[in-house]
Design a protein around this motif. Structure first.
Motif, PDB file in Angstrom:
ATOM      1  N   VAL A   1       0.624  -1.154  -0.011  1.00 60.35           N
ATOM      2  CA  VAL A   1      -0.131  -0.044  -0.049  1.00 60.35           C
ATOM      3  C   VAL A   1       0.883   1.263  -0.091  1.00 60.35           C
ATOM      4  O   VAL A   1       1.928   1.025   0.337  1.00 60.35           O
ATOM      5  N   GLY A   2       0.513   2.251  -0.510  1.00 62.71           N
ATOM      6  CA  GLY A   2       0.935   3.582  -0.341  1.00 62.71           C
ATOM      7  C   GLY A   2       0.740   4.238   0.938  1.00 62.71           C
ATOM      8  O   GLY A   2      -0.279   4.333   1.535  1.00 62.71           O
ATOM      9  N   LEU A   3       1.811   4.770   1.508  1.00 60.24           N
ATOM     10  CA  LEU A   3       1.699   5.329   3.013  1.00 60.24           C
ATOM     11  C   LEU A   3       2.088   6.705   3.119  1.00 60.24           C
ATOM     12  O   LEU A   3       2.921   7.171   2.250  1.00 60.24           O
ATOM     13  N   PRO A   4       1.495   7.532   4.030  1.00 66.32           N
ATOM     14  CA  PRO A   4       1.817   8.915   4.332  1.00 66.32           C
ATOM     15  C   PRO A   4       2.979   9.384   4.907  1.00 66.32           C
ATOM     16  O   PRO A   4       2.919  10.042   6.060  1.00 66.32           O
ATOM     17  N   THR A   5       3.998   8.829   4.497  1.00 63.07           N
ATOM     18  CA  THR A   5       5.238   8.893   5.178  1.00 63.07           C
ATOM     19  C   THR A   5       6.015  10.209   4.951  1.00 63.07           C
ATOM     20  O   THR A   5       6.273  10.410   3.914  1.00 63.07           O
ATOM     21  N   PRO A   6       5.902  11.005   6.130  1.00 60.53           N
ATOM     22  CA  PRO A   6       6.579  12.486   5.993  1.00 60.53           C
ATOM     23  C   PRO A   6       7.797  12.337   5.336  1.00 60.53           C
ATOM     24  O   PRO A   6       8.918  11.605   5.723  1.00 60.53           O
ATOM     25  N   SER A   7       8.084  13.210   4.484  1.00 64.62           N
ATOM     26  CA  SER A   7       9.544  13.618   4.045  1.00 64.62           C
ATOM     27  C   SER A   7      10.347  14.592   5.183  1.00 64.62           C
ATOM     28  O   SER A   7       9.608  15.021   6.073  1.00 64.62           O
ATOM     29  N   ARG A   8      11.511  14.553   4.990  1.00 63.50           N
ATOM     30  CA  ARG A   8      12.327  15.657   5.755  1.00 63.50           C
ATOM     31  C   ARG A   8      11.900  17.123   5.533  1.00 63.50           C
ATOM     32  O   ARG A   8      11.504  17.404   4.790  1.00 63.50           O
ATOM     33  N   GLY A   9      11.351  17.457   6.966  1.00 58.81           N
ATOM     34  CA  GLY A   9      11.229  18.863   7.059  1.00 58.81           C
ATOM     35  C   GLY A   9       9.751  19.209   6.940  1.00 58.81           C
ATOM     36  O   GLY A   9       9.252  20.133   7.606  1.00 58.81           O
ATOM     37  N   GLU A  10       8.898  17.943   6.884  1.00 63.52           N
ATOM     38  CA  GLU A  10       7.520  18.081   7.017  1.00 63.52           C
ATOM     39  C   GLU A  10       7.002  17.711   8.225  1.00 63.52           C
ATOM     40  O   GLU A  10       7.181  16.576   8.747  1.00 63.52           O
ATOM     41  N   GLU A  11       6.388  18.683   8.939  1.00 64.20           N
ATOM     42  CA  GLU A  11       5.361  18.622  10.016  1.00 64.20           C
ATOM     43  C   GLU A  11       4.056  18.024   9.822  1.00 64.20           C
ATOM     44  O   GLU A  11       3.264  18.870   9.340  1.00 64.20           O
ATOM     45  N   HIS A  12       3.921  16.789   9.467  1.00 65.31           N
ATOM     46  CA  HIS A  12       2.552  16.390   9.076  1.00 65.31           C
ATOM     47  C   HIS A  12       1.623  16.427  10.371  1.00 65.31           C
ATOM     48  O   HIS A  12       1.781  15.921  11.346  1.00 65.31           O
ATOM     49  N   VAL A  13       0.031  16.917  10.310  1.00 66.92           N
ATOM     50  CA  VAL A  13      -0.707  16.767  11.392  1.00 66.92           C
ATOM     51  C   VAL A  13      -1.822  15.706  11.427  1.00 66.92           C
ATOM     52  O   VAL A  13      -2.511  15.817  12.004  1.00 66.92           O
ATOM     53  N   TYR A  14      -1.752  14.821  10.244  1.00 64.05           N
ATOM     54  CA  TYR A  14      -2.784  13.896  10.303  1.00 64.05           C
ATOM     55  C   TYR A  14      -4.329  14.282  10.433  1.00 64.05           C
ATOM     56  O   TYR A  14      -4.645  13.598  11.370  1.00 64.05           O
TER      57      TYR A  14
END
Ligand SMILES: *Cc1c(COP(=O)(O)O)cnc(C)c1O
Length: 370
Positions: free
Chosen positions: A272-285
Motif C-alpha cells: 500500500v502507499g503510505l503517508p510517510t512524511p519527508s524531511r522537514g515535513e511536520e504532518h498533522v494527520y
C-alpha cells in the motif's frame, strides 16, 4: 461474530472530555450579552494567529469564506485564473468561483498526493493570478517550490490550510508562506467548532483591514459601508469554544502523530502507499490516507470487521459538475488517486485498542492475497 466496532470519527468523545469547560464558557457568553464579533472573537484571532506564528487573524463564518473573501480582498475575479489541486474538498474550488474567478486544476504528486509543482507550471497562462496550494490531509504542500514558482511568475500565493492546523514545513508553519492562510473550524477538522467557523491569517495589515470590512457587509465603520461585503462574522460562542480547544491542539496533534507512526510501522511491509512524511515535513494527520489498488475490496473487508473507513475524495475536482462547463486539462494522477485512496480511523480520542483492531483487520486482508 463482530467483537468490536471502530467508528471512523466520534466527536462526542472530545466533547465529553471538555464538557465542564464548554458549559462554563457558554454561561459566560450568555451573561456578557455580546454574541457576534466581540471579545472572544478578538482573543481567538490573536491566539490562533500567534499559534500559527503570523501577524493577525480575521474570523469568518467558514473555511470556504476564508478563501473566497481573501480572493475578493486581493482583487481577484473576472477572467482571473487560480491554480489549485485537482484532489481536494470541493469548497477549495467552489470558493474560487464564489469570488468570481476561474479555478484551474493542476495534477498531484502520486506520492504526497499534494499539488505537483511541474503540473502547476504547465497550467500558468497570462491570466493566472493566484496559486492556491492545499495542505491535503494535514501534510504541507511543497511550499519551497510553490514560493519559487509564485515569485518567478509574479503570482499571489494563497494557502488552503483547512486540514492542516499546526502543520509546518522546515519549521515554517503553513499559512505563513503565502499572502494569507485560510483555515476552517468545521467540527471534524483538527481544530473544530460546534458549528461552522473559519479564519484567515495574514501579516499584511491592508489585506486584514479589507477582510474585516468584507466579512461585515463591507463596512468602513459603524455607520458607513464602502463596498458590497457579506455577512461572514464569527460568533462569540464558537470563538469561546475554539479558544478552549486551541489550548489542546498541540497535544491532540501529537497524539495524531503517535497513532500515525504506529500505522506507518504496522503497514510498512504491505503493498500500500503510505503517508510517510519527508524531511522537514511536520504532518498533522487530519486524515490518515493510504493508497491501495484493491481499495474497494479492502474497504468492504474492513467494514465486515467493524472498521469504518472513508474516501477522500472519490471524484477529482475537475470532474465535479460545476467545473466541467469548461474543458479541463487531464489530471491522470488525481484520477488514479481517486480510485485508490482510503482514509483509516485516526483522531486523538481513538484508543490504542481500536487502532490495534484496525491494524489487525488491514493485515488480515493482505494475508489472504497472493
Ligand atoms: C473543510 C475544507 C474547506 C472548507 O471549509 P468549510 O469550513 O467547510 O467551509 C476547504 N478546503 C478544504 C481542503 C477543506 O478540507
Amino acid at each position: 461474530m463482530r467483537a468490536f466496532r471502530v467508528p471512523f470519527l466520534d466527536l462526542t468523545r472530545q466533547e465529553r472530555e471538555l464538557r465542564e469547560e464548554l458549559l462554563r464558557g457558554l454561561s459566560q457568553i450568555l451573561e456578557r450579552g455580546r454574541y457576534v464579533l466581540g471579545p472572544e472573537v478578538e482573543a481567538l484571532e490573536r491566539e490562533f494567529s500567534s499559534f500559527c506564528g503570523s501577524g493577525e487573524g480575521i474570523g469568518v463564518n467558514s473555511g470556504t469564506d476564508a478563501i473566497a473573501l481573501s480572493l475578493r480582498a486581493l482583487g481577484i475575479g473576472g477572467e482571473d485564473e487560480v491554480i489549485t489541486s485537482a484532489l481536494s474538498a470541493p469548497p477549495t474550488a467552489i470558493a474560487v468561483r464564489l469570488a468570481g474567478a476561474r479555478p484551474v486544476f493542476a495534477d498531484i504528486d502520486p506520492l504526497t498526493l499534494n499539488l505537483d509543482p511541474e503540473s502547476v507550471e504547465e497550467r500558468i497562462t497570462s491570466r493566472t493570478r493566484v496559486l492556491l496550494p492545499v495542505h491535503l490531509y494535514g501534510r504541507p504542500a511543497d511550499m519551497v517550490r510553490m514560493e519559487h514558482i509564485a515569485r518567478e511568475h509574479d503570482l499571489i500565493l494563497l494557502e488552503d490550510c483547512a486540514q492542516a492546523h499546526g502543520a509546518s514545513l522546515h519549521g515554517k508553519p503553513v499559512g505563513t508562506w503565502g499572502k494569507a492562510g485560510c483555515f476552517s473550524f468545521y467540527p471534524t477538522k483538527n481544530l473544530g467548532a460546534y458549528g461552522d467557523a473559519g479564519m484567515v491569517i495574514t501579516s499584511d495589515p491592508a489585506l486584514a483591514r479589507e477582510l474585516r470590512s468584507l466579512r461585515d457587509y463591507g463596512r468602513a465603520d459603524r455607520d458607513r459601508v464602502e463596498r458590497i461585503g457579506v455577512n461572514s462574522r464569527l460568533d462569540e460562542l464558537q470563538a469561546a469554544f475554539l479558544r478552549l480547544k486551541l489550548r489542546r491542539l498541540e497535544a491532540w496533534n501529537t497524539r495524531r502523530r503517535e497513532l500515525a507512526r504506529r500505522y506507518l510501522e504496522a503497514f510498512s511491509d504491505l503493498p500500500v502507499g503510505l503517508p510517510t512524511p519527508s524531511r522537514g515535513e511536520e504532518h498533522v494527520y487530519h486524515l490518515f490516507v493510504i493508497t491501495c489498488r484493491e481499495r474497494d475490496a479492502l474497504r468492504e473487508h474492513l467494514a465486515r470487521r467493524g472498521v469504518e473507513t472513508a474516501v477522500h475524495y472519490s471524484l477529482p475536482l475537475h470532474r465535479q459538475t460545476p467545473f466541467t462547463e469548461v474543458e479541463n486539462p487531464p489530471c491522470p494522477q488525481a484520477e488514479h488517486a481517486a480510485q485508490c485512496v482510503l482514509s483509516l480511523p485516526l483522531y486523538p480520542q481513538l484508543t490504542d485498542r481500536e487502532q490495534e483492531e484496525v491494524i489487525a483487520a488491514v493485515r488480515d486482508f493482505f494475508r489472504h492475497r497472493p
